[in-house]
Design a protein around this motif. Structure first.
Motif, PDB file in Angstrom:
ATOM      1  N   UNK A 166       0.747  -1.179  -0.111  1.00 39.06           N
ATOM      2  CA  UNK A 166      -0.187  -0.012  -0.092  1.00 39.06           C
ATOM      3  C   UNK A 166       0.730   1.421  -0.156  1.00 39.06           C
ATOM      4  N   UNK A 171       0.234   3.884  -2.534  1.00 39.62           N
ATOM      5  CA  UNK A 171      -1.043   4.563  -2.605  1.00 39.62           C
ATOM      6  C   UNK A 171      -0.766   5.843  -1.700  1.00 39.62           C
ATOM      7  N   UNK A 172      -0.149   5.457  -0.653  1.00 35.19           N
ATOM      8  CA  UNK A 172      -0.040   6.650   0.357  1.00 35.19           C
ATOM      9  C   UNK A 172       0.899   7.603  -0.408  1.00 35.19           C
ATOM     10  N   UNK A 226       0.042  11.733  -0.604  1.00 42.25           N
ATOM     11  CA  UNK A 226       1.001  13.073  -0.184  1.00 42.25           C
ATOM     12  C   UNK A 226       1.200  13.936  -1.675  1.00 42.25           C
ATOM     13  N   UNK A 250      -0.841  14.282  -4.146  1.00 39.47           N
ATOM     14  CA  UNK A 250      -2.125  14.898  -4.316  1.00 39.47           C
ATOM     15  C   UNK A 250      -2.116  16.352  -3.420  1.00 39.47           C
ATOM     16  N   UNK A 251      -1.855  16.100  -1.958  1.00 35.41           N
ATOM     17  CA  UNK A 251      -1.658  17.129  -1.140  1.00 35.41           C
ATOM     18  C   UNK A 251      -0.697  18.271  -1.838  1.00 35.41           C
ATOM     19  N   UNK A 289     -10.349   4.983  -2.409  1.00 33.71           N
ATOM     20  CA  UNK A 289     -10.079   6.177  -1.300  1.00 33.71           C
ATOM     21  C   UNK A 289      -9.474   7.191  -2.415  1.00 33.71           C
ATOM     22  N   UNK A 290      -8.387   6.760  -3.201  1.00 33.24           N
ATOM     23  CA  UNK A 290      -7.527   7.848  -4.068  1.00 33.24           C
ATOM     24  C   UNK A 290      -8.854   8.302  -5.153  1.00 33.24           C
ATOM     25  N   UNK A 340      -7.424  -0.826  -1.383  1.00 33.05           N
ATOM     26  CA  UNK A 340      -6.815   0.408  -1.147  1.00 33.05           C
ATOM     27  C   UNK A 340      -8.353   1.322  -0.511  1.00 33.05           C
ATOM     28  N   UNK A 362      -6.098   2.219   4.326  1.00 31.63           N
ATOM     29  CA  UNK A 362      -4.945   3.191   4.084  1.00 31.63           C
ATOM     30  C   UNK A 362      -4.624   4.053   5.264  1.00 31.63           C
ATOM     31  N   UNK A 399      -2.243   1.902   7.327  1.00 28.24           N
ATOM     32  CA  UNK A 399      -1.029   1.994   6.797  1.00 28.24           C
ATOM     33  C   UNK A 399      -0.329   3.333   6.805  1.00 28.24           C
ATOM     34  N   UNK A 400      -1.239   4.469   7.219  1.00 27.04           N
ATOM     35  CA  UNK A 400      -0.767   5.816   7.104  1.00 27.04           C
ATOM     36  C   UNK A 400      -0.271   6.000   8.477  1.00 27.04           C
ATOM     37  N   UNK A 411       1.645   2.338  11.551  1.00 30.69           N
ATOM     38  CA  UNK A 411       3.324   1.889  11.405  1.00 30.69           C
ATOM     39  C   UNK A 411       4.256   2.980  11.933  1.00 30.69           C
ATOM     40  N   UNK A 418       5.581   5.012  10.136  1.00 30.79           N
ATOM     41  CA  UNK A 418       6.667   5.382   9.063  1.00 30.79           C
ATOM     42  C   UNK A 418       6.314   6.719   8.533  1.00 30.79           C
ATOM     43  N   UNK A 419       5.105   6.988   8.266  1.00 28.98           N
ATOM     44  CA  UNK A 419       4.567   8.160   7.460  1.00 28.98           C
ATOM     45  C   UNK A 419       4.260   9.214   8.452  1.00 28.98           C
ATOM     46  N   UNK A 452       6.147  12.543   7.692  1.00 27.07           N
ATOM     47  CA  UNK A 452       5.870  13.278   6.438  1.00 27.07           C
ATOM     48  C   UNK A 452       4.584  13.748   6.531  1.00 27.07           C
ATOM     49  N   UNK A 453       3.524  13.203   7.101  1.00 31.36           N
ATOM     50  CA  UNK A 453       2.099  13.702   7.514  1.00 31.36           C
ATOM     51  C   UNK A 453       2.148  14.967   8.174  1.00 31.36           C
ATOM     52  N   UNK A 509       3.626  17.886   5.753  1.00 25.14           N
ATOM     53  CA  UNK A 509       2.471  18.104   4.714  1.00 25.14           C
ATOM     54  C   UNK A 509       1.604  19.220   5.346  1.00 25.14           C
TER      55      UNK A 509
END
Lengths: 101, 168
Positions: free
Chosen positions: A57, A60-61, A65, A67-68, B54-55, B126, B131, B134-135, B138, B140-141, B144-145, B148
């Protein structure tokens, strides 16, 4: 032959080339900007396809990002274009050849 | 059925993408913007075919909703009548086509020779829940979140500063 990773990647490559063509060929700043969006979308499509066919996944993450960041980029870029238009009364790249305003 | 839908959406995406950059009937930026909306919507269809639900929703909400409205506002702000009077430069079009054909050939050849194949058998879906897991679960992200969100704040302040009439 069922649709697999290759098909999506070819669509993505074609879309990216179209975006590049727009950036090179068009002379209007706004249309150049739209072509940039097209190129970003092509990259998004490739990432989602990789994510789907690698059972992971993370792609997709990454698209999330992208898109943002693209939304922020569009807002800043359009504000710059409007500011430029106020100064020069033109949004045409051939009229914007000097660095001094 | 899915294959037919893929070919339909892919053809629609490429056709509308072409009409964005080189519409033979109209040079108006509004037309380009409208075809860009169509491109984005059909690309959301491709995302649905890739099970990235979702995307697909975010694509329509953010791109077709927010970004394109912004584009149309700016097109209305600027007076772009002059665009339609100017012609394409011939050498620009020829050089652009040549370089883009070279790049496209390179990309397709790379795909052909690397033999990516059809990939693994797809498993994940997804949707919003997976999602989000996963975001956020973990770790990991998470950084970055947050970065952003900071970037969005910076962009907002910058846009307000840029669009003021007289900078102090």
């Amino acid at each position: 032959m069922s649709v697999g990773l290759e098909h999506y990647l070819i669509v993505s490559a074609a879309l990216f080339s179209l975006g590049l063509l727009g950036v090179i060929m068009r002379r209007n700043l706004l249309v150049i900007y739209m072509s940039l969006e097209l190129m970003l979308n092509a990259a998004n499509l490739a990432l989602v396809a990789f994510s789907r066919f690698n059972n992971n996944l993370d792609g997709q993450l990454m698209v999330f990002f992208i898109i943002t960041v693209a939304a922020a980029e569009v807002a800043v870029g359009l504000a710059l274009i409007v500011a430029l238009y106020r100064k020069r009364q033109s949004a045409h790249v051939e009229d914007l050849v000097s660095m001094k305003l | 059925m899915q294959d037919i839908l893929f070919y339909l959406f892919a053809a629609l995406t490429l056709l509308c993408g072409f009409l964005v950059v080189a519409n033979p009937f109209s040079r108006n930026p509004v037309t380009s913007a409208m075809f860009l909306v169509l491109t984005i919507v059909s690309m959301a269809g491709l995302f649905v075919l890739l099970h990235a639900f979702f995307l697909a929703a975010v694509q329509i909400l953010v791109y077709a909703g927010a970004v394109m409205v912004l584009f149309l506002f700016v097109i209305m702000l600027l007076d772009l009548k002059e665009e339609q009077r100017r012609r394409y430069k011939l050498y620009g079009a020829v050089l652009g086509l040549a370089s883009v054909a070279g790049l496209g050939w390179l990309l397709v050849k790379t795909l052909w020779q690397s033999g990516v194949g059809a990939g693994l058998q797809p498993g994940y879906v997804g949707d919003t829940k997976s999602l989000g897991m996963a975001l956020f679960s973990r770790g990991e992200f998470l950084l970055p979140f947050e970065i952003v969100s900071l970037l969005l704040l910076v962009a907002m302040v910058g846009v307000i500063l840029l669009s003021k009439k007289d900078l102090k």
